[in-house]
Design a protein around this motif. Sequence first.
Motif, short mmCIF file in Angstrom:
data_model
loop_
_atom_site.label_atom_id
_atom_site.label_comp_id
_atom_site.label_asym_id
_atom_site.label_seq_id
_atom_site.Cartn_x
_atom_site.Cartn_y
_atom_site.Cartn_z
N PRO A 28 0.83 -1.21 0.00
CA PRO A 28 0.00 0.00 0.00
C PRO A 28 0.86 1.25 0.00
O PRO A 28 1.84 1.34 0.71
N THR A 29 0.50 2.21 -0.84
CA THR A 29 1.27 3.45 -0.93
C THR A 29 1.02 4.35 0.26
O THR A 29 1.79 5.27 0.50
N ASN A 30 -0.04 4.11 0.98
CA ASN A 30 -0.40 4.94 2.12
C ASN A 30 -0.67 4.06 3.32
O ASN A 30 -1.77 4.02 3.86
N LYS A 54 -9.28 11.62 -0.93
CA LYS A 54 -7.91 11.19 -0.73
C LYS A 54 -7.85 9.85 -0.02
O LYS A 54 -8.57 9.61 0.96
N ALA A 55 -7.00 8.96 -0.54
CA ALA A 55 -6.85 7.64 0.08
C ALA A 55 -6.26 7.78 1.48
O ALA A 55 -5.26 8.48 1.69
N TRP A 96 -11.51 1.77 5.59
CA TRP A 96 -12.37 0.85 4.84
C TRP A 96 -12.92 1.58 3.62
O TRP A 96 -13.13 2.79 3.66
N PRO A 97 -13.20 0.85 2.54
CA PRO A 97 -13.87 1.48 1.39
C PRO A 97 -15.26 1.97 1.80
O PRO A 97 -15.96 1.33 2.58
N LEU A 98 -15.67 3.11 1.25
CA LEU A 98 -16.97 3.68 1.57
C LEU A 98 -18.11 2.72 1.24
O LEU A 98 -19.07 2.58 2.02
N TYR A 99 -18.02 2.05 0.11
CA TYR A 99 -19.12 1.18 -0.32
C TYR A 99 -19.22 -0.05 0.58
O TYR A 99 -20.32 -0.53 0.85
#
Length: 313
Positions: free
Chosen positions: A17-19, A235-236, A251-254
């Motif tokens: 992961p980049t972040n 932004k991630a 977590w992803p919003l969806y």
Amino acid sequence: METVERLNRQTLARNTPTNAAAPLNHWQKPHVIIGSIAIILLGAYIFIETSLTQGVLYILGLALGFTLFHARFGFTSAFRRLMSVGNVQGIQAHMIMLAVASTIFAIIFATDFTLTGSSPSGNISPVGVSLIVGSFIFGIGMQLGGGCASGTLYHVGSGQSPTVITLVGFIAGSVIGAYHWGFWMNDMPSFKPFSLAESTNLGYFGAWAVQIALFAFIYWITVQVAKRKKPPMIKALPTERGWKRVFRGSWPLYTAAVVLALLNALVLIVRGSPWGITSAFALWGSKIISAFGIDVSSWTYWSGDKGDALTPD
């Protein structure tokens, strides 16, 4: 050999992961440990001193807050991003959450299924002057305070101390609203409460179909808005990989939208009514001022079944 090493580095870069979420520092670890112990002790007290239903609702409340926090799932922020920069991700997540919740709710209401033994009931309130005035006051307060009811709670729980001021204001405003509840609900003009399923001939399946069509239409509009405005994406946030992502990182919003809908359905099954937040602020504040000798039980708001919440079981 160099080609293989280069491919390995590229593969590692894609899978890393980049972040990435930073590890807990020496200040955060004690807070996590103390908070975890407090959660367990409070849960044990609720299960022992109240009832199994309240204990289960406590666990569901923790799960709801956990989900809101890890996804940074906001209700106010979604509309703020839409109006300010045209970002539609939050609104799209709302539509997914409402579509999943409506589907499950329709099944629960149609089958009359709850774990309480009583029929499930929805929050059906009249549209009138109180709603119009209250929505404007609430909207102004959300912008000044930086969040809605759920956002305020999970921000306080995540350690953002400035939002404690918002929480105090929320509780105070809820008590004031409870005090003159009768004026707004009984004296001010309003339409009769309306249920798409029960006030028409649609039934639960027909009402569900209408709602799904409406949510799909709103989702389609957001897609068109995004195509035209080409807004910046959210932004991630720092996150983890694999199973660790459940406990640390964003977590992803969806994903959160679906989880929130499922948890709301569980609340409906266990409690007999859907997930609600702001009524708790009125309860907390009313209990606080009642400790100073103010008779809040005489208020219109606390008449009927709501008054039972003022007295412990």
